[in-house]
Design an enzyme around this catalytic site. Structure first.
Site, PDB file in Angstrom:
ATOM      1  N   GLY A  46       0.917  -1.365   0.070  1.00 44.90           N
ATOM      2  CA  GLY A  46      -0.038   0.075  -0.033  1.00 44.90           C
ATOM      3  C   GLY A  46       0.853   1.363   0.218  1.00 44.90           C
ATOM      4  O   GLY A  46       1.855   1.346  -0.655  1.00 44.90           O
ATOM      5  N   GLU A  47       0.719   2.212   1.003  1.00 42.84           N
ATOM      6  CA  GLU A  47       1.556   3.313   1.094  1.00 42.84           C
ATOM      7  C   GLU A  47       2.073   3.425   2.301  1.00 42.84           C
ATOM      8  O   GLU A  47       1.183   3.579   3.256  1.00 42.84           O
ATOM      9  CB  GLU A  47       0.528   4.547   0.543  1.00 42.84           C
ATOM     10  CG  GLU A  47       1.369   5.751   0.304  1.00 42.84           C
ATOM     11  CD  GLU A  47       2.408   5.507  -0.901  1.00 42.84           C
ATOM     12  OE1 GLU A  47       2.070   4.897  -1.730  1.00 42.84           O
ATOM     13  OE2 GLU A  47       3.580   5.954  -0.542  1.00 42.84           O
ATOM     14  N   SER A  48       3.245   3.300   2.513  1.00 51.99           N
ATOM     15  CA  SER A  48       3.813   3.000   4.026  1.00 51.99           C
ATOM     16  C   SER A  48       3.668   4.514   4.679  1.00 51.99           C
ATOM     17  O   SER A  48       3.486   4.280   6.102  1.00 51.99           O
ATOM     18  CB  SER A  48       5.248   2.718   4.043  1.00 51.99           C
ATOM     19  OG  SER A  48       6.041   3.676   3.134  1.00 51.99           O
ATOM     20  N   CYS A  77       5.891  -5.318   0.556  1.00 47.84           N
ATOM     21  CA  CYS A  77       6.158  -3.919  -0.137  1.00 47.84           C
ATOM     22  C   CYS A  77       6.083  -2.924   0.767  1.00 47.84           C
ATOM     23  O   CYS A  77       7.071  -2.763   1.807  1.00 47.84           O
ATOM     24  CB  CYS A  77       5.200  -3.859  -1.415  1.00 47.84           C
ATOM     25  SG  CYS A  77       5.641  -2.712  -2.393  1.00 47.84           S
ATOM     26  N   ARG A 104      12.857   3.510  -0.806  1.00 48.66           N
ATOM     27  CA  ARG A 104      11.520   3.537  -1.261  1.00 48.66           C
ATOM     28  C   ARG A 104      11.340   3.799  -2.981  1.00 48.66           C
ATOM     29  O   ARG A 104      12.407   4.601  -3.301  1.00 48.66           O
ATOM     30  CB  ARG A 104      10.801   4.545  -0.412  1.00 48.66           C
ATOM     31  CG  ARG A 104      10.438   3.980   0.686  1.00 48.66           C
ATOM     32  CD  ARG A 104       9.695   4.932   1.535  1.00 48.66           C
ATOM     33  NE  ARG A 104       8.106   5.301   0.763  1.00 48.66           N
ATOM     34  CZ  ARG A 104       7.555   6.406   0.788  1.00 48.66           C
ATOM     35  NH1 ARG A 104       7.997   7.509   1.469  1.00 48.66           N
ATOM     36  NH2 ARG A 104       6.435   6.526   0.254  1.00 48.66           N
ATOM     37  N   ILE A 132       4.935  -3.364  -7.630  1.00 53.60           N
ATOM     38  CA  ILE A 132       4.418  -2.452  -7.594  1.00 53.60           C
ATOM     39  C   ILE A 132       4.927  -1.057  -7.149  1.00 53.60           C
ATOM     40  O   ILE A 132       4.964  -1.155  -5.603  1.00 53.60           O
ATOM     41  CB  ILE A 132       2.747  -2.309  -7.238  1.00 53.60           C
ATOM     42  CG1 ILE A 132       2.178  -3.573  -7.889  1.00 53.60           C
ATOM     43  CG2 ILE A 132       2.168  -1.213  -7.556  1.00 53.60           C
ATOM     44  CD1 ILE A 132       0.776  -3.972  -7.458  1.00 53.60           C
ATOM     45  N   ARG A 133       5.590  -0.122  -7.668  1.00 57.94           N
ATOM     46  CA  ARG A 133       6.428   0.940  -6.917  1.00 57.94           C
ATOM     47  C   ARG A 133       7.310   0.377  -5.681  1.00 57.94           C
ATOM     48  O   ARG A 133       6.997   0.765  -4.759  1.00 57.94           O
ATOM     49  CB  ARG A 133       5.538   2.129  -6.615  1.00 57.94           C
ATOM     50  CG  ARG A 133       4.862   2.841  -7.685  1.00 57.94           C
ATOM     51  CD  ARG A 133       4.270   4.054  -7.357  1.00 57.94           C
ATOM     52  NE  ARG A 133       3.116   3.957  -6.261  1.00 57.94           N
ATOM     53  CZ  ARG A 133       3.160   4.407  -5.010  1.00 57.94           C
ATOM     54  NH1 ARG A 133       4.100   5.271  -4.931  1.00 57.94           N
ATOM     55  NH2 ARG A 133       2.252   4.293  -4.191  1.00 57.94           N
ATOM     56  N   HIS A 168       4.654  -8.638  -4.702  1.00 58.96           N
ATOM     57  CA  HIS A 168       3.147  -8.759  -3.936  1.00 58.96           C
ATOM     58  C   HIS A 168       2.940 -10.465  -4.306  1.00 58.96           C
ATOM     59  O   HIS A 168       2.195 -10.720  -5.170  1.00 58.96           O
ATOM     60  CB  HIS A 168       2.222  -8.043  -4.588  1.00 58.96           C
ATOM     61  CG  HIS A 168       2.241  -6.650  -4.088  1.00 58.96           C
ATOM     62  ND1 HIS A 168       1.517  -5.954  -3.073  1.00 58.96           N
ATOM     63  CD2 HIS A 168       3.096  -5.657  -4.700  1.00 58.96           C
ATOM     64  CE1 HIS A 168       1.639  -4.714  -2.951  1.00 58.96           C
ATOM     65  NE2 HIS A 168       2.607  -4.309  -3.997  1.00 58.96           N
ATOM     66  N   GLU A 170       0.735 -11.788  -2.843  1.00 57.96           N
ATOM     67  CA  GLU A 170      -0.870 -11.976  -2.714  1.00 57.96           C
ATOM     68  C   GLU A 170      -1.476 -11.828  -4.133  1.00 57.96           C
ATOM     69  O   GLU A 170      -2.791 -12.005  -4.198  1.00 57.96           O
ATOM     70  CB  GLU A 170      -1.298 -11.299  -1.391  1.00 57.96           C
ATOM     71  CG  GLU A 170      -1.490  -9.704  -1.922  1.00 57.96           C
ATOM     72  CD  GLU A 170      -0.211  -8.861  -2.025  1.00 57.96           C
ATOM     73  OE1 GLU A 170       0.953  -9.672  -1.758  1.00 57.96           O
ATOM     74  OE2 GLU A 170      -0.112  -7.644  -2.100  1.00 57.96           O
TER      75      GLU A 170
END
Ligand code: GLN
Length: 191
Positions: A46-48, A77, A104, A132-133, A168, A170
């Site tokens: 997600g976004e840390s 991630c 990051r 993903i990023r 990822h 998952e």
């Protein structure tokens, strides 16, 4: 075995599905008391920075930090960024449990997200990895085992009761990385 999935933000539902495919009904974790009685925790991508904002409320950060010190935790991630000892680009607060340095967004922007298949130390075929990023692991401490690489940099690492992936698992159909985490949890359960 009781497994929680941190559900403050990000791709937590996909982890719940992956664990369900392995016969585990995971619990969503949104508050500090929900960490009690877990045998293991998954921290999703997600976004840390956003996750950190949520964690700053209700003393959640401190409770989670003592939890991950002793209880098996799998970070993917953004979850890997939260677990890392050192975070760069920019420097960012973290739980500092896993002896790695991560940079990051080191593989570029969203448009550079990619799917690769690479060999791993896991039993079976090469592993499909969705990035993903993604962060890049630029340093691993002496106790860290590297289970897969991308371009010479670790992407799946294991240290004691901790497991982290910069991709990822998952989001693919391959359940081997989640199975590995369940094996780590099993090994750390009090007999
Ligand atoms: N770039 C995100 C971060 O820095 C991580 C991306 C992801 O979790 N897919 O937190």
């Amino acid at each position: 075995m009781t497994i929680g999935v941190l559900a403050l933000q990000g791709a937590f539902e996909a982890h719940v599905k992956a664990l369900d495919s392995l016969g585990i009904a995971a619990k969503l974790v949104r508050t500090p008391p929900e960490l009690a009685d877990l045998d293991g925790l998954v921290m999703p991508g997600g976004e840390s920075t956003t996750m950190l904002k949520f964690l700053e409320k209700n003393g959640f950060f401190d409770v989670l930090q003592s939890f991950v010190r002793h209880t098996p935790t799998f970070g993917t991630c953004a979850g890997c960024i939260l677990l890392a000892k050192d975070v760069k680009n920019p420097t960012q607060k973290s739980l500092a449990a896993l002896d790695i340095t991560v940079e990051r967004n080191a593989y570029g922007r969203q448009i550079d997200s990619t799917i690769l298949t690479a060999p791993t130390n896991l039993p079976g075929n090469p592993l499909e990895m969705v990035f993903i990023r993604a962060p890049r692991i630029t340093r691993t401490g002496p106790g860290v085992e590297v289970l897969a690489n991308r371009d010479g940099f670790p992407v799946l690492v294991h240290e004691g009761h901790l497991l982290a992936a910069t991709f990822h698992p998952e989001l693919g159909a391959d359940l081997r990385v989640h199975q590995l985490f369940l094996d780590i949890v099993q090994a750390h359960r009090p007999s």
